[in-house]
Write a protein that holds these residues in place. Structure first.
Motif, short mmCIF file in Angstrom:
data_model
loop_
_atom_site.label_atom_id
_atom_site.label_comp_id
_atom_site.label_asym_id
_atom_site.label_seq_id
_atom_site.Cartn_x
_atom_site.Cartn_y
_atom_site.Cartn_z
N ASP A 60 0.83 -1.20 0.00
CA ASP A 60 0.00 0.00 0.00
C ASP A 60 0.87 1.26 0.00
N GLY A 61 0.42 2.27 -0.76
CA GLY A 61 1.10 3.56 -0.76
C GLY A 61 2.31 3.65 -1.66
N VAL A 62 2.56 2.62 -2.48
CA VAL A 62 3.69 2.64 -3.41
C VAL A 62 3.16 2.73 -4.84
N PRO A 63 3.54 3.77 -5.59
CA PRO A 63 3.00 3.93 -6.95
C PRO A 63 3.58 2.94 -7.95
N ARG A 64 2.74 2.58 -8.91
CA ARG A 64 3.21 1.73 -10.01
C ARG A 64 3.94 2.59 -11.02
N VAL A 65 4.99 2.06 -11.60
CA VAL A 65 5.75 2.76 -12.64
C VAL A 65 5.57 2.02 -13.95
N ASP A 66 5.01 2.71 -14.93
CA ASP A 66 4.81 2.13 -16.26
C ASP A 66 5.81 2.73 -17.25
N GLY A 67 6.08 1.97 -18.30
CA GLY A 67 6.91 2.50 -19.38
C GLY A 67 8.38 2.12 -19.30
N LEU A 68 8.81 1.49 -18.21
CA LEU A 68 10.20 1.04 -18.12
C LEU A 68 10.32 -0.34 -18.78
N HIS A 69 11.32 -0.48 -19.61
CA HIS A 69 11.51 -1.75 -20.32
C HIS A 69 12.51 -2.61 -19.53
N ILE A 70 11.97 -3.55 -18.77
CA ILE A 70 12.78 -4.41 -17.91
C ILE A 70 12.55 -5.86 -18.30
N SER A 71 13.64 -6.61 -18.50
CA SER A 71 13.50 -8.02 -18.85
C SER A 71 13.66 -8.92 -17.63
N ASP A 72 14.60 -8.59 -16.77
CA ASP A 72 14.83 -9.42 -15.58
C ASP A 72 15.48 -8.55 -14.51
N VAL A 73 15.38 -8.97 -13.26
CA VAL A 73 15.95 -8.21 -12.15
C VAL A 73 16.68 -9.15 -11.20
N LYS A 74 17.60 -8.58 -10.43
CA LYS A 74 18.28 -9.30 -9.37
C LYS A 74 18.10 -8.54 -8.07
N LEU A 75 17.72 -9.26 -7.03
CA LEU A 75 17.49 -8.63 -5.74
C LEU A 75 18.73 -7.89 -5.25
N HIS A 76 18.51 -6.70 -4.70
CA HIS A 76 19.53 -5.87 -4.05
C HIS A 76 20.57 -5.34 -5.05
N GLU A 77 20.23 -5.40 -6.33
CA GLU A 77 21.06 -4.78 -7.35
C GLU A 77 20.25 -3.69 -8.05
N GLU A 78 20.95 -2.83 -8.80
CA GLU A 78 20.27 -1.72 -9.47
C GLU A 78 19.32 -2.25 -10.53
N LEU A 79 18.16 -1.61 -10.63
CA LEU A 79 17.17 -2.00 -11.62
C LEU A 79 17.77 -1.82 -13.02
N PRO A 80 17.80 -2.86 -13.83
CA PRO A 80 18.46 -2.78 -15.15
C PRO A 80 17.56 -2.14 -16.21
N VAL A 81 17.46 -0.82 -16.17
CA VAL A 81 16.61 -0.13 -17.15
C VAL A 81 17.33 -0.05 -18.49
N SER A 82 16.55 0.06 -19.55
CA SER A 82 17.13 0.13 -20.89
C SER A 82 17.80 1.48 -21.12
N LYS A 83 18.62 1.57 -22.15
CA LYS A 83 19.35 2.80 -22.45
C LYS A 83 18.41 3.98 -22.69
N GLU A 84 17.29 3.73 -23.38
CA GLU A 84 16.36 4.81 -23.69
C GLU A 84 15.63 5.31 -22.45
N ASN A 85 15.67 4.52 -21.38
CA ASN A 85 15.00 4.91 -20.14
C ASN A 85 15.94 5.51 -19.10
N LYS A 86 17.24 5.52 -19.38
CA LYS A 86 18.23 5.94 -18.37
C LYS A 86 17.96 7.34 -17.85
N LYS A 87 17.78 8.29 -18.76
CA LYS A 87 17.58 9.68 -18.35
C LYS A 87 16.28 9.83 -17.57
N ALA A 88 15.22 9.20 -18.07
CA ALA A 88 13.93 9.29 -17.39
C ALA A 88 13.98 8.63 -16.02
N PHE A 89 14.71 7.52 -15.92
CA PHE A 89 14.78 6.82 -14.64
C PHE A 89 15.53 7.66 -13.61
#
Length: 257
Positions: free
Chosen positions: A137-166
């Protein structure tokens, strides 16, 4: 004379044995008190919002000696005891010999993305804190980020086109928390980030972020239930013109949906 000296030696030895016995008994009593009186029977955990209580218990009592409150206090305050990845800070205090309390401050969770059936939560530094089917509760959803996979406690691997926006998104999220604003959704479109508050969308651009976000609450109060798009992307100290497009929201094509 020799017999008298022998007698004195016997008395001295008896005294040594007597006092040695007393010392040993005293140490035994202290050991019993240490083991029994300072045995942890209750751990109070306060303030944790995202850190699992079960994980905290396991972390605090990761070795056998941690069942002793004195040892636990020493270990927590005088060793390099690493915090759980979801924690920002923690303070341990002894309530009584058998009860300790841990006051937890969790890291700030700024948003989550949908990844299959999971919610992937990340903090103000872009670090992945959790991947779970639970919705927090109280955490907003983020749409539009192109993510294929993630690893816990590591930086979210956003795509190059999303770097500035992220990068902007993380700054925006930290500022939103400062002004106690929680959008229902954040939308990433190329280098831009859109903030949704129910039926309203706020566009603030990529600079002068704090000044622009500070305008949101008073404007929202004036708009009331009206829906539409609030344009703050050009607002600054020299350009104070703010426009509102009533009943108009960014199209699916514009937001990349």
């Amino acid at each position: 004379m020799a017999e008298a000296e022998k007698g004195k030696k016997k008395i001295t030895r008896k005294k040594v044995m007597y006092y040695s016995t007393l010392v040993i008994m005293f140490l035994c009593v202290l050991l019993i008190v240490f083991l029994l009186l300072f045995q942890v029977r209750k751990i109070k955990i306060e303030g944790n919002k995202y850190s699992s209580t079960t994980d905290i218990y396991s972390w605090l009592q990761e070795d056998d000696l941690s069942t002793n409150s004195l040892y636990l206090m020493w270990k927590f305050h005088f060793t390099d005891m690493e915090l759980l990845p979801t924690m920002k800070e923690a303070k341990l205090k002894m309530i009584n010999p058998w009860t300790v309390q841990l006051d937890v401050t969790d890291k700030t969770v700024v948003g989550y993305i949908d990844l299959g059936d999971d919610c992937v939560y990340f903090d103000e530094n872009g670090q992945v804190l959790a991947r779970t089917t639970e919705w927090w509760d109280g955490v907003p959803r983020v749409d539009g980020l192109h993510i294929s996979d993630v690893k816990l406690h590591e930086e979210l691997p956003v795509s190059k086109e999303n770097k500035k926006a992220f990068k902007s998104l993380l700054e925006i999220s930290a500022t939103l928390e400062k002004y106690e604003l929680t959008p229902s959704k954040l939308e990433v479109d190329g280098a831009d980030v859109y903030l949704y508050f129910g039926n309203k969308c706020v566009i603030i651009g990529n600079d002068n972020i704090e000044n622009r976000i500070s305008q949101i609450t008073p404007i929202m109060d004036k708009l009331g239930d009206q829906g539409g798009t609030l344009h703050l992307e050009n607002y600054d100290s020299e350009n104070t013109i703010i426009s509102f497009e009533k009943d108009v929201l960014p199209s699916n094509e514009d937001t990349g949906e």
